[in-house]
Design an enzyme around this catalytic site. Sequence first.
Site, mmCIF file in Angstrom:
data_model
loop_
_atom_site.group_PDB
_atom_site.id
_atom_site.type_symbol
_atom_site.label_atom_id
_atom_site.label_comp_id
_atom_site.label_asym_id
_atom_site.label_seq_id
_atom_site.Cartn_x
_atom_site.Cartn_y
_atom_site.Cartn_z
ATOM 1 N N GLU A 177 100.195 22.894 39.291
ATOM 2 C CA GLU A 177 101.014 21.893 38.594
ATOM 3 C C GLU A 177 102.505 22.141 38.806
ATOM 4 O O GLU A 177 103.330 21.258 38.553
ATOM 5 C CB GLU A 177 100.682 21.886 37.091
ATOM 6 N N GLY A 227 93.883 31.896 43.749
ATOM 7 C CA GLY A 227 94.750 32.066 42.585
ATOM 8 C C GLY A 227 94.482 33.396 41.928
ATOM 9 O O GLY A 227 94.060 34.347 42.585
ATOM 10 N N THR A 231 91.622 33.371 36.324
ATOM 11 C CA THR A 231 91.184 31.991 36.591
ATOM 12 C C THR A 231 89.935 32.002 37.461
ATOM 13 O O THR A 231 89.008 31.203 37.238
ATOM 14 C CB THR A 231 92.294 31.196 37.304
ATOM 15 N N GLU A 249 89.510 33.345 46.432
ATOM 16 C CA GLU A 249 90.493 34.294 46.990
ATOM 17 C C GLU A 249 91.446 34.620 45.867
ATOM 18 O O GLU A 249 92.194 33.760 45.415
ATOM 19 C CB GLU A 249 91.249 33.666 48.149
ATOM 20 N N CYS A 283 100.273 37.244 47.661
ATOM 21 C CA CYS A 283 99.017 37.901 47.264
ATOM 22 C C CYS A 283 98.838 39.215 47.994
ATOM 23 O O CYS A 283 98.228 40.141 47.462
ATOM 24 C CB CYS A 283 97.840 36.978 47.525
HETATM 25 P P1 NAD Z 1 96.451 30.686 38.722
HETATM 26 O O1 NAD Z 1 95.115 31.342 38.789
HETATM 27 O O2 NAD Z 1 97.167 30.650 37.413
HETATM 28 O O3 NAD Z 1 96.343 29.156 39.173
HETATM 29 C C1 NAD Z 1 95.826 28.796 40.423
HETATM 30 C C2 NAD Z 1 95.321 27.365 40.353
HETATM 31 O O4 NAD Z 1 94.213 27.282 39.451
HETATM 32 C C3 NAD Z 1 96.352 26.362 39.833
HETATM 33 O O5 NAD Z 1 96.223 25.162 40.546
HETATM 34 C C4 NAD Z 1 95.938 26.192 38.381
HETATM 35 O O6 NAD Z 1 96.360 24.972 37.811
HETATM 36 C C5 NAD Z 1 94.426 26.246 38.512
HETATM 37 N N1 NAD Z 1 93.680 26.584 37.291
HETATM 38 C C6 NAD Z 1 94.098 27.332 36.229
HETATM 39 N N2 NAD Z 1 93.109 27.411 35.309
HETATM 40 C C7 NAD Z 1 92.046 26.718 35.798
HETATM 41 C C8 NAD Z 1 90.736 26.444 35.332
HETATM 42 N N3 NAD Z 1 90.286 26.922 34.166
HETATM 43 N N4 NAD Z 1 89.905 25.708 36.089
HETATM 44 C C9 NAD Z 1 90.323 25.230 37.289
HETATM 45 N N5 NAD Z 1 91.560 25.448 37.799
HETATM 46 C C10 NAD Z 1 92.405 26.190 37.066
HETATM 47 O O7 NAD Z 1 97.328 31.362 39.831
HETATM 48 P P2 NAD Z 1 98.868 31.061 40.210
HETATM 49 O O8 NAD Z 1 99.739 31.729 39.199
HETATM 50 O O9 NAD Z 1 99.076 29.630 40.508
HETATM 51 O O10 NAD Z 1 98.966 31.846 41.593
HETATM 52 C C11 NAD Z 1 99.265 33.199 41.695
HETATM 53 C C12 NAD Z 1 97.986 34.018 41.901
HETATM 54 O O11 NAD Z 1 97.365 33.627 43.100
HETATM 55 C C13 NAD Z 1 98.303 35.500 42.058
HETATM 56 O O12 NAD Z 1 97.345 36.247 41.357
HETATM 57 C C14 NAD Z 1 98.154 35.714 43.582
HETATM 58 O O13 NAD Z 1 97.840 37.044 43.904
HETATM 59 C C15 NAD Z 1 97.017 34.770 43.883
HETATM 60 N N6 NAD Z 1 96.964 34.414 45.296
HETATM 61 C C16 NAD Z 1 95.921 34.879 46.052
HETATM 62 C C17 NAD Z 1 95.872 34.577 47.401
HETATM 63 C C18 NAD Z 1 94.725 35.051 48.265
HETATM 64 O O14 NAD Z 1 94.615 34.596 49.397
HETATM 65 N N7 NAD Z 1 93.889 35.930 47.781
HETATM 66 C C19 NAD Z 1 96.878 33.816 47.963
HETATM 67 C C20 NAD Z 1 97.921 33.342 47.180
HETATM 68 C C21 NAD Z 1 97.946 33.654 45.828
#
Ligand code: NAD
Length: 317
Positions: A177, A227, A231, A249, A283
């Site tokens: 968002e 993410g 989550t 991931e 990440c």
């Molecule tokens: P987040 O988990 O808060 O959100 C990620 C996405 O999930 C967003 O679009 C969010 O709106 C959505 N979301 C949140 N709650 C949800 C639910 N209950 N059901 C469905 N969707 C939901 O993560 P963030 O803060 O946006 O991103 C940062 C995180 O992502 C860090 O932990 C980072 O390490 C990780 N990350 C991992 C990789 C990888 O390849 N492993 C790459 C980039 C980022």
Amino acid sequence: MPELFIGGRWIAAVDGRVREIRCPADGTLVATVDEAGPRDAAAAVTAAREAFDRGPWPATPAAERGALLLRVAALIERDKDALARAESLDTGKRLVESAYDMDDIANCFRYFGNLVASGGTDRVVDTGNPGVDSRVVHVPVGVCALITPWNYPLLQTAWKVAPALGAGNTFVLKPSELTPHTAIILMRLLAEAGLPDGVANLVLGTGPDAGAPLTEDPRVDMVSFTGGLVTGRRIMAAASATVKKVALELGGKNPNIVFDDADYETAVDYALMAVFLHSGQVCSAGARLLVQDELHDRFVEDLVARARAIPMGGPFD
Ligand code: NAD
């Protein structure tokens, strides 16, 4: 123009909600966009389901699907500057880094375009067992919910969208968002490249309101999520109710290891870049550093001195 893209049409959220998008570097207002809720998410799944069950896309020859991905790669290159600027405004990351991301994204579409166009031939496998016929066939999974984070918004999206489309799936994309703009532009480029209506759908909004309904909907066959760990756990649990396929991931804590035979100057610089690139919001950031005893004090001292010298600024400085 409204920003939700459902069934090939740009529409506003049914309950009229909107969200302000601000550049995290200085808080300036970038735009106000529509914010989806559960009813919008359900409408997007309906469009993706119809496009999968009735539409031409899953049955489109692989060569044509690959060719479309190659057209998307070319369109991303054409619009690279505008895309990079939008990414920097949403994320606050330096423009030069956003430009690198756009190159990676074009290459991602090109890679999957070529892969799909050249491969995927079904084949019969010799089982050595008379009367037993074994075949390898390639079929799409169905409707995919693609949920992405804010740190590499379009790159994370490309890694999901390109293979999903290449394999003949339809999808609903729910970007973070906080960083919706490059996803909006991508929808325009997919339509310009000739993707049939309903194959690609976009809902903007929070995880609980717009993301969770996708993970719970029985008409969705797969969830691909990048993410945070917390989550990820929620999504896996939600998807289990309807036994969806799940790809996760998640976050990590990644170590770099330095021994005393390393090229010292390079090791310090790379350790610095590993943890401070994109303000550390990566990440795979080198958030832990293991240094051989004999080097430790000097290494830490030099690392701290170089960290202090990093100039602070906005994405366009
Ligand atoms: P987040 O988990 O808060 O959100 C990620 C996405 O999930 C967003 O679009 C969010 O709106 C959505 N979301 C949140 N709650 C949800 C639910 N209950 N059901 C469905 N969707 C939901 O993560 P963030 O803060 O946006 O991103 C940062 C995180 O992502 C860090 O932990 C980072 O390490 C990780 N990350 C991992 C990789 C990888 O390849 N492993 C790459 C980039 C980022």
